[in-house]
Enzyme design. Structure first.
Site, PDB file in Angstrom:
ATOM      1  N   TYR A 124       0.828  -1.210   0.000  1.00  0.00           N
ATOM      2  CA  TYR A 124       0.000   0.000   0.000  1.00  0.00           C
ATOM      3  C   TYR A 124       0.864   1.262   0.000  1.00  0.00           C
ATOM      4  CZ  TYR A 124      -3.559   3.290   1.769  1.00  0.00           C
ATOM      5  OH  TYR A 124      -4.405   4.348   1.955  1.00  0.00           O
ATOM      6  N   LYS A 139       0.913   4.066  -2.948  1.00  0.00           N
ATOM      7  CA  LYS A 139       0.535   5.445  -2.660  1.00  0.00           C
ATOM      8  C   LYS A 139       1.680   6.417  -2.926  1.00  0.00           C
ATOM      9  CE  LYS A 139      -3.777   5.048  -1.453  1.00  0.00           C
ATOM     10  NZ  LYS A 139      -4.824   5.581  -2.344  1.00  0.00           N
TER      11      LYS A 139
END
Length: 304
Positions: free
Chosen positions: A171, A175
């Site tokens: 993640y 991001k």
């Protein structure tokens, strides 16, 4: 309905719940016509049993706004193409794209399966790239036809992408990639009348309620303000997606509760130039001296 986005056509991906739903409702409240995209999947990306996008569309219409649902997979070229086509077919134009869709598959790095890495990269990073690319094709054509738009893109990064987050290597990497994509898109697309910015939101959603259960508490009784409500993030997103944000592009904002912060990324710090090749020992000694002069890094989320 009139407001800061009166007459604009806005796409919000992952808008069936949480932040995306809050954004879609906020845009509609400010006069925008909204394409509500949501695949209707669970936290891990598996298909869900209902259509949250249709429910959000009904909420918008019940409040007097205009909206249509899109249930395609925007991490595929076909899904991204149909997303833009839905806006054009329903409303005849596209002014703002809010890339928000995503899910989690958290693991410590030593336990992170390749499939979990690929799935998170696909929905977050590819799911930003493909709609952005398809929207850019439309806006470039408009600009070349002499109809330069006041177009806006709002991408969704995270504090995990800016600082890292223990147990979220996939993640965090996705991001962080979204920030890089935002900077490049802002530089490339400005000539076509497109501004591209990113937000790093903090709010209570399905994705965060377990990860931040201890810190993202419900409001105290009688306080009157839920600092972790996703609706707190939406006003900035609406402004960034409006014509009122003219001149703001290539920036990253953190939004949490009642606080808005301009995030300042990598920039040159202390430096030394020997004007010749260093030996390893010299390079090490110099690096240590420079580190002593530099600002310490912000801690990674979850690090002890």
């Amino acid at each position: 309905m009139t407001g800061i986005c009166d007459g604009r056509v806005v796409i919000v991906t992952g808008a069936g719940r949480g932040l995306g739903r809050a954004h879609a409702l906020a845009y509609a409240a400010e006069g925008a016509r909204v394409v509500v995209n949501d695949l209707g999947v669970g936290l891990d990306g598996a298909p869900g049993p209902d259509s949250p996008a249709a429910r959000v569309v009904e909420e918008i219409r019940a409040a007097g706004g205009e909206a249509v649902a899109h249930g395609g997979d925007i991490a595929t070229r076909e899904g991204a193409e149909s997303l833009i086509a839905t806006a054009l077919d329903a409303f005849g134009r596209l002014d703002t794209l809010v890339n928000n869709a995503g899910f989690l598959r958290d693991r410590m790095l030593v336990n992170l399966d390749e499939d979990d890495w690929d799935a998170v990269m696909r929905v977050h990073l590819k799911g930003h790239f493909l709609p952005l690319q398809q929207a850019a094709v439309y806006w470039r054509a408009e600009a070349k036809a002499g109809r330069t738009p006041e177009a806006r893109v709002v991408n969704t990064s995270s504090g995990a992408g800016l600082l890292g987050s223990v147990g979220q290597g996939n993640y965090s990497a996705a991001k962080a990639g979204i920030v890089g994509l935002t900077l490049v898109a802002a530089a490339e697309m400005g000539r076509y009348g497109v501004q591209v910015n990113a937000i790093a939101p903090a709010a209570r959603t399905r994705m965060t309620e377990r990860t931040f259960a201890e810190t993202m508490a419900a409001p105290a009784p009688g306080s009157g303000f839920d600092a972790m409500a996703p609706e707190n993030v939406s006003p900035l997103v609406v402004w960034l997606g409006s014509a009122a944000s003219a001149g703001v592009t290539g920036r990253v904002f953190e939004a949490e509760g009642g606080r808005i912060t301009v995030m300042e990324g990598w920039r040159a710090g202390p430096s030394a130039d020997k004007r010749a090749r260093w030996t390893p020992s010299e390079a090490g000694d110099t690096a240590l001296k420079l580190l002593a002069q530099a600002e310490p890094p912000q801690p990674v989320y979850g690090a002890r």
